[in-house]
Design a protein around this motif. Structure first.
Motif, PDB file in Angstrom:
ATOM      1  N   VAL A 137       0.943  -1.228   0.019  1.00 48.09           N
ATOM      2  CA  VAL A 137       0.102  -0.125   0.062  1.00 48.09           C
ATOM      3  C   VAL A 137       0.944   1.326   0.016  1.00 48.09           C
ATOM      4  CG1 VAL A 137      -1.869   1.188   1.152  1.00 48.09           C
ATOM      5  CG2 VAL A 137      -1.786  -1.336   1.303  1.00 48.09           C
ATOM      6  N   PHE A 138       1.835   1.442   0.930  1.00 50.27           N
ATOM      7  CA  PHE A 138       2.709   2.361   0.810  1.00 50.27           C
ATOM      8  C   PHE A 138       4.133   1.978   1.700  1.00 50.27           C
ATOM      9  CE2 PHE A 138       3.089   7.190   0.414  1.00 50.27           C
ATOM     10  CZ  PHE A 138       4.419   7.367   1.307  1.00 50.27           C
ATOM     11  N   ALA A 179      -0.733  -0.204   4.978  1.00 54.14           N
ATOM     12  CA  ALA A 179      -1.498  -1.596   5.717  1.00 54.14           C
ATOM     13  C   ALA A 179      -1.154  -1.440   7.032  1.00 54.14           C
ATOM     14  CB  ALA A 179      -0.729  -2.834   4.907  1.00 54.14           C
ATOM     15  N   HIS A 180      -0.085  -0.728   7.684  1.00 57.05           N
ATOM     16  CA  HIS A 180       0.094  -0.667   9.054  1.00 57.05           C
ATOM     17  C   HIS A 180       1.022  -1.958   9.488  1.00 57.05           C
ATOM     18  CE1 HIS A 180      -2.263   2.863   9.136  1.00 57.05           C
ATOM     19  NE2 HIS A 180      -3.313   2.198   8.807  1.00 57.05           N
ATOM     20  N   VAL A 218       4.368  -7.773  12.498  1.00 64.78           N
ATOM     21  CA  VAL A 218       3.619  -7.008  13.425  1.00 64.78           C
ATOM     22  C   VAL A 218       2.675  -6.034  12.792  1.00 64.78           C
ATOM     23  CG1 VAL A 218       5.605  -5.431  13.832  1.00 64.78           C
ATOM     24  CG2 VAL A 218       3.778  -6.060  15.686  1.00 64.78           C
ATOM     25  N   THR A 219       1.737  -5.566  13.209  1.00 65.25           N
ATOM     26  CA  THR A 219       0.686  -4.560  12.917  1.00 65.25           C
ATOM     27  C   THR A 219       1.034  -3.469  14.026  1.00 65.25           C
ATOM     28  OG1 THR A 219      -0.708  -6.218  11.984  1.00 65.25           O
ATOM     29  CG2 THR A 219      -1.637  -3.960  12.275  1.00 65.25           C
ATOM     30  N   VAL A 220       1.220  -2.271  13.324  1.00 64.96           N
ATOM     31  CA  VAL A 220       0.972  -0.950  14.134  1.00 64.96           C
ATOM     32  C   VAL A 220       0.207   0.160  13.528  1.00 64.96           C
ATOM     33  CG1 VAL A 220       2.450   0.882  15.128  1.00 64.96           C
ATOM     34  CG2 VAL A 220       3.439  -1.385  15.113  1.00 64.96           C
ATOM     35  N   MET A 242       5.889   5.087  10.227  1.00 69.93           N
ATOM     36  CA  MET A 242       6.079   3.912  10.879  1.00 69.93           C
ATOM     37  C   MET A 242       7.543   3.354  10.304  1.00 69.93           C
ATOM     38  SD  MET A 242       3.807   0.369  11.401  1.00 69.93           S
ATOM     39  CE  MET A 242       4.324  -0.043   9.817  1.00 69.93           C
ATOM     40  N   CYS A 243       8.495   3.934  10.919  1.00 72.59           N
ATOM     41  CA  CYS A 243       9.929   3.286  10.569  1.00 72.59           C
ATOM     42  C   CYS A 243      10.493   2.466  11.575  1.00 72.59           C
ATOM     43  CB  CYS A 243      10.684   4.849  10.379  1.00 72.59           C
ATOM     44  SG  CYS A 243      10.430   5.899   9.016  1.00 72.59           S
TER      45      CYS A 243
END
Length: 278
Positions: A12-13, A31-32, A47-49, A54-55
């Motif tokens: 997604v990004f 997509a986190h 993992v999902t954040v 989100m680096c």
């Protein structure tokens, strides 16, 4: 250089590629998810954040740190899979936090762009150091959209991409992790450098979104190589060992919205393996 090998599509990004434990790790901001990717393109969400940006980078013991910009904090991924707060970044800035690089002592360097992007009025950004104990101290400021960061193989220099200043800026790293002797490492006159990485010959690769390429440059600004993409290049990472490869995360940016995610991870043969951090 040769045409790229496409390793993964449907991102997604994508951002923040890192070579760790013989795998490529990337952060899919859209997509986190943090995703691992092997040489054959097999991938897995680790993992999902729910954050954007989100680096990621890794402590010396292998635990992953995640910049949770949405909550203005730094998270730590524990061996049991849990996420715990490593540091509170909000006391320094409530503006978006961006890239991270961790040194051999476990100090994390994290930057904030200093203004709301896109759409906000420009303001200079800064860099903080986060100690292994989670203490946060601002150690540099006045940066024009600080983006990718890298630490030289000898641990003595931190390089940061100033996207709005068209340059790579260097600092000496002191014995306690502070930054001194700010200077221009390389001008990038026609480019806005984004994510960066260093190689074993002391050169830096930087990604450029608008010009849809990655450029290998020597200190002082000599261009050594360029690889072209068919979409914006957001960040890059190098494998280690023999037959090194340059991994680039890219996606379509600034054009008509697509119904399908346009993010890809592609790989090019590289003249030298990665070195330093990340």
């Amino acid at each position: 250089m040769s045409a790229p090998e496409v390793l993964m599509e449907g991102i997604v990004f994508g951002e923040s590629p890192r070579w760790h434990n013989e795998q490529l790790w990337i952060a899919d901001w859209g997509a986190h998810q943090v995703i691992t990717l092997d040489a054959d393109g097999r991938h897995e969400a680790v993992v999902t954040v729910p954050s954007f940006p989100m680096c990621i980078d890794f402590l010396p013991d292998g635990r992953m740190l995640v910049v949770d910009s949405a909550q203005r904090r730094l998270l730590r991924h524990e061996p049991d899979g849990s996420l715990v707060q490593h540091a509170d970044l909000s006391k320094v800035s409530e503006k978006p936090w961006n890239d991270i690089v961790v040194d051999d002592r476990g100090n994390a360097y994290v930057n904030t762009i200093g203004f709301d992007f896109p759409g906000g009025e420009f303001a200079p950004g800064s860099i903080v150091i986060v100690t292994p104990e989670g203490n946060v101290t601002q150690i540099a400021d006045g940066l024009a959209f600080p983006n990718g960061m890298a630490i030289s193989p000898d641990g003595a220099t931190l390089i940061v991409a100033e996207s709005y200043a068209n340059r790579l800026t260097a600092y000496d790293i002191g014995s306690r992790g502070g930054l001194d002797n700010r200077r221009v490492w390389a001008e990038t006159p026609d480019d806005h450098p984004d994510g960066i990485c260093m190689d074993a010959e002391g050169a830096v690769w930087y990604a450029d979104v608008g010009n849809q390429h990655c450029v290998r440059v020597r200190g002082g600004g000599e261009v050594l190589a360029t690889v072209d993409l068919d979409r914006g290049a957001f960040a890059c990472a190098l494998s280690r060992g023999d037959d090194p490869r340059l991994f680039v995360v890219g996606q379509i940016w600034g054009g008509p919205e697509s119904r399908q995610p346009s993010g890809q991870v592609v790989a090019f043969p590289a003249p030298a393996p990665g070195a330093g951090k990340p």
